[in-house]
Design a protein around this motif. Structure first.
Motif, PDB file in Angstrom:
ATOM      1  N   PHE A 257      94.402   1.312  95.846  1.00 34.88           N
ATOM      2  CA  PHE A 257      94.239   0.064  96.600  1.00 34.88           C
ATOM      3  C   PHE A 257      93.412  -0.916  95.787  1.00 34.88           C
ATOM      4  N   ALA A 258      93.833  -2.171  95.781  1.00 35.78           N
ATOM      5  CA  ALA A 258      93.128  -3.213  95.031  1.00 35.78           C
ATOM      6  C   ALA A 258      93.029  -4.467  95.885  1.00 35.78           C
ATOM      7  N   ARG A 259      91.791  -4.962  96.046  1.00 32.11           N
ATOM      8  CA  ARG A 259      91.581  -6.225  96.753  1.00 32.11           C
ATOM      9  C   ARG A 259      92.056  -7.385  95.880  1.00 32.11           C
ATOM     10  N   PRO A 260      92.239  -8.578  96.450  1.00 29.23           N
ATOM     11  CA  PRO A 260      92.725  -9.712  95.650  1.00 29.23           C
ATOM     12  C   PRO A 260      91.868 -10.009  94.422  1.00 29.23           C
ATOM     13  N   SER A 261      90.560  -9.775  94.508  1.00 34.18           N
ATOM     14  CA  SER A 261      89.675 -10.112  93.391  1.00 34.18           C
ATOM     15  C   SER A 261      89.836  -9.193  92.188  1.00 34.18           C
ATOM     16  N   ASN A 262      90.326  -7.983  92.383  1.00 32.19           N
ATOM     17  CA  ASN A 262      90.459  -7.058  91.247  1.00 32.19           C
ATOM     18  C   ASN A 262      91.881  -6.525  91.108  1.00 32.19           C
ATOM     19  N   THR A 263      92.868  -7.280  91.580  1.00 36.55           N
ATOM     20  CA  THR A 263      94.260  -6.853  91.462  1.00 36.55           C
ATOM     21  C   THR A 263      94.686  -6.728  90.002  1.00 36.55           C
ATOM     22  N   ALA A 264      94.400  -7.766  89.207  1.00 39.62           N
ATOM     23  CA  ALA A 264      94.821  -7.760  87.802  1.00 39.62           C
ATOM     24  C   ALA A 264      94.150  -6.632  87.030  1.00 39.62           C
ATOM     25  N   GLU A 265      92.875  -6.431  87.260  1.00 34.12           N
ATOM     26  CA  GLU A 265      92.147  -5.385  86.536  1.00 34.12           C
ATOM     27  C   GLU A 265      92.657  -4.002  86.920  1.00 34.12           C
ATOM     28  N   THR A 266      93.002  -3.817  88.203  1.00 31.47           N
ATOM     29  CA  THR A 266      93.522  -2.527  88.647  1.00 31.47           C
ATOM     30  C   THR A 266      94.888  -2.247  88.031  1.00 31.47           C
ATOM     31  N   LEU A 267      95.758  -3.245  88.024  1.00 35.65           N
ATOM     32  CA  LEU A 267      97.079  -3.044  87.444  1.00 35.65           C
ATOM     33  C   LEU A 267      96.991  -2.721  85.953  1.00 35.65           C
ATOM     34  N   SER A 268      96.038  -3.353  85.265  1.00 32.55           N
ATOM     35  CA  SER A 268      95.928  -3.127  83.817  1.00 32.55           C
ATOM     36  C   SER A 268      95.499  -1.704  83.479  1.00 32.55           C
ATOM     37  N   LYS A 269      94.928  -0.982  84.449  1.00 36.52           N
ATOM     38  CA  LYS A 269      94.576   0.413  84.208  1.00 36.52           C
ATOM     39  C   LYS A 269      95.820   1.281  84.067  1.00 36.52           C
ATOM     40  N   TYR A 270      96.877   0.915  84.778  1.00 34.54           N
ATOM     41  CA  TYR A 270      98.078   1.743  84.799  1.00 34.54           C
ATOM     42  C   TYR A 270      99.240   1.111  84.031  1.00 34.54           C
TER      43      TYR A 270
END
Length: 575
Positions: A430-443
């Motif tokens: 789960f990723a909130r709007p503020s860390n969506t890009a950073e979360t996606l970049s992990k995977y």
């Protein structure tokens, strides 16, 4: 020493034990030493001795209770640590050799069940062809009973062997009289007699001699051969374009159904059979070539790139389905709902067949990204589709990433989390709007993430593709990051960069290698704001050796992530 020895003797005589929990206390000074309590200087007798033992027992009980409490806290911490470690899910292997013994046994059992079902044609919804009894087959093979034919005397070469001597003796007078009659007829009309003789010869020659009686063993063997000859051939069943039990890809398919049912072979077999029957009823094979005429829905569901492990990535933008245009197109009435469902199944089927690899060790799962921006969650109209996907497409999700998640959805997930298994929960991110890009970049690598989700991938880009790698740099608060790109010959340098989180300034300049050269300001330093294009692209035609310096200043109090890549084109391409 004498007093101590007397004390030991008295304690041995009493032979009393005080037990507290699992601690046994003997009234001796040795026990007192083990409990780190100084032994009494004077010999304790009578009631004083009992009081001392009671005090020691109480102290020992308190110490044991404290140790027990510490052990419980440690065990709780270890359990919490194990749960935390289980969150990092590692996808299971599709190789049969990597399965555990009980899983291999379940796979073998499932193969036997599938083989029997194929032989009995249980995967087909059409009724099997009626079985022909062996007795009827035997009757059809029996020669017809011989009939007496009145005919003139036959040539010696055409005389058939009689069934038995008794029948020959009984029929001799009859045959003689018939021969006399035929002789008279022949004198009257020779042509008719000649035709009668020819017909009789052909009829008798076509009649096979009766078979000899077979022994029971031979009869049984003949019956088995006949049954094998008339038995219908085992049907061929395809699922996702892969025939069952034909090659090693079938093992990957069967393992998916086994994992969905915790390696219970019979339950997996029931699930597989229902899936095959549903596919036949739904008309999957015909659906693949059907033109449903819904290109607008590709804004809501689309495939784009792959994650860092090579899994194809499917994006589900639920907010798009909230628009009046797409909602009316997909859910206005029952007919459109059915058409949308067929489109969604068709989309998934094509993705499975074109992007996944069912060979052992291949990529046979995909990553699902659910965008919940401007959405109240998956539409209720999609529940039927979700149920069909869950029942008929098991174990196709390697990771489920929810992005732009509102606070209420996280609360809802916490309530529903106990109903999911630990293995299922470990696939959720789960990723909130503020860390969506950073979360996606992990995977997912940034060069394969769409621009709208914080990456650099975009369609119809003349300069860069998803194969052009992106460099990631973290800029600390109030720090300046300089990127130097060395160039040794005349060329056209093209670059693009992106700062996640804005609140940064950006500039670019060319510094020649020669000392008498001068610096060229390519991009005057300016502050980046949300209204700017998310991806900044620049280019510079270089006529001499030197370097391009890209400068990014993070003026915020939080760290920023910088994404950039560049490409050097030859002077011929720059003209």
């Amino acid at each position: 020493m004498a007093e101590v020895s007397q004390s030991k003797a008295a304690a041995a005589a009493a032979t009393e034990e005080v037990v507290v929990g699992k601690v046994a206390l003997t009234p001796t000074d040795e026990v007192v030493k083990q409990l780190d309590v100084a032994p009494a200087r004077e010999v304790v007798k009578g009631p004083k001795k009992v009081a001392l033992l009671s005090a020691l027992a109480a102290e020992a009980a308190a110490e044991a209770e404290e140790k027990r409490a510490c052990g419980a806290e440690k065990e709780t911490a270890e359990k919490a640590a194990s749960v935390f470690q289980a969150v990092s899910f590692k996808e299971e292997s599709s190789l049969v050799a990597d399965l555990e013994d009980h899983e291999k046994k379940a796979l073998d059992e499932l193969k036997q069940l599938v083989r029997a079902a194929l032989a009995s044609r249980e995967f087909s919804s059409a009724p099997p062809p009626p079985a022909t009894s062996l007795t009827k087959e035997a009757k059809l093979e029996e020669p017809p009973a011989p009939t007496l034919v009145e005919a003139p005397p036959k040539p010696a070469t055409e005389t058939p062997a009689p069934p038995s001597r008794q029948a020959e003796d009984d029929d001799a007078p009859e045959q003689q009289s018939a021969a006399d009659k035929n002789t008279v007829t022949a004198n009257e009309d020779g042509a008719k007699t000649l035709e009668a003789i020819e017909e009789t010869v052909v009829s008798v020659a076509a009649t096979p001699p009766p078979k000899e009686a077979m022994t029971p063993v031979v009869a049984e063997e003949e019956a088995e051969k006949t049954a094998a000859a008339v038995a219908p051939a085992a049907e061929e069943v395809l699922i996702w374009g892969i025939p069952l039990l034909v090659d090693e890809r079938s093992d990957t398919v069967l393992i998916k159904f086994l994992r969905a049912r915790d390696f219970k072979a019979r339950e997996a077999m029931a699930m597989l059979k229902n899936a095959v029957l549903w596919r036949e009823e739904f008309g999957i094979e015909a659906l693949l070539s059907e033109d449903l005429g819904l290109p607008e829905l590709e804004r809501a569901v689309f495939m784009h790139g792959a994650d860092r492990a090579g899994h194809p990535v499917c994006y589900n933008v639920y907010g798009e389905l909230q628009s009046k245009e797409l909602y009316a197109l997909a859910f206005a009435d029952e007919k459109k709902k059915k058409r949308f469902l067929r489109w969604r199944i068709q989309f998934l089927e094509k993705g499975i067949r074109n992007l996944l690899d069912f060979t052992p060790g291949g990529i046979s799962t995909m990553v699902q990204v659910a965008d919940l921006k401007n959405s109240t969650g998956p539409a209720k109209e999609l529940r039927h589709a979700f149920a069909l996907l869950q029942d008929n497409y098991p174990e196709f999700v390697a990771k489920q990433i929810f992005i732009n998640v509102p606070w209420w959805y996280l609360a809802f997930n916490r309530m529903m989390s106990p109903f999911f298994t630990q293995r299922t929960r470990s696939k959720f991110v789960f990723a909130r709007p503020s860390n969506t890009a950073e979360t996606l970049s992990k995977y997912i690598a940034p060069e394969k993430v769409p621009v709208r989700y914080g990456g650099l991938s975009k369609e119809n880009d003349p300069d860069f593709t998803s194969s052009d790698a992106v460099t990631e740099v973290t800029i600390k608060p109030s720090m300046r990051q300089a990127i130097e790109i060395q160039v040794t010959e005349k060329c056209l340098l093209v670059w693009e960069l992106r700062v996640l989180g804005w609140e940064a300034t950006y500039g670019a300049e060319f510094v020649p290698r020669s000392e008498d050269g001068y610096t060229v300001i390519v991009q005057k330093e300016r502050k980046l704001v949300a209204a700017d294009e998310p991806v900044l692209k620049g280019s510079f035609k270089i006529g001499e050796g030197g370097k391009i310096v890209l400068t990014v200043h993070n003026s915020a109090s939080k760290r920023k992530k910088l994404l950039y890549r560049y490409k050097i084109k030859s002077s011929a391409e720059s003209t």
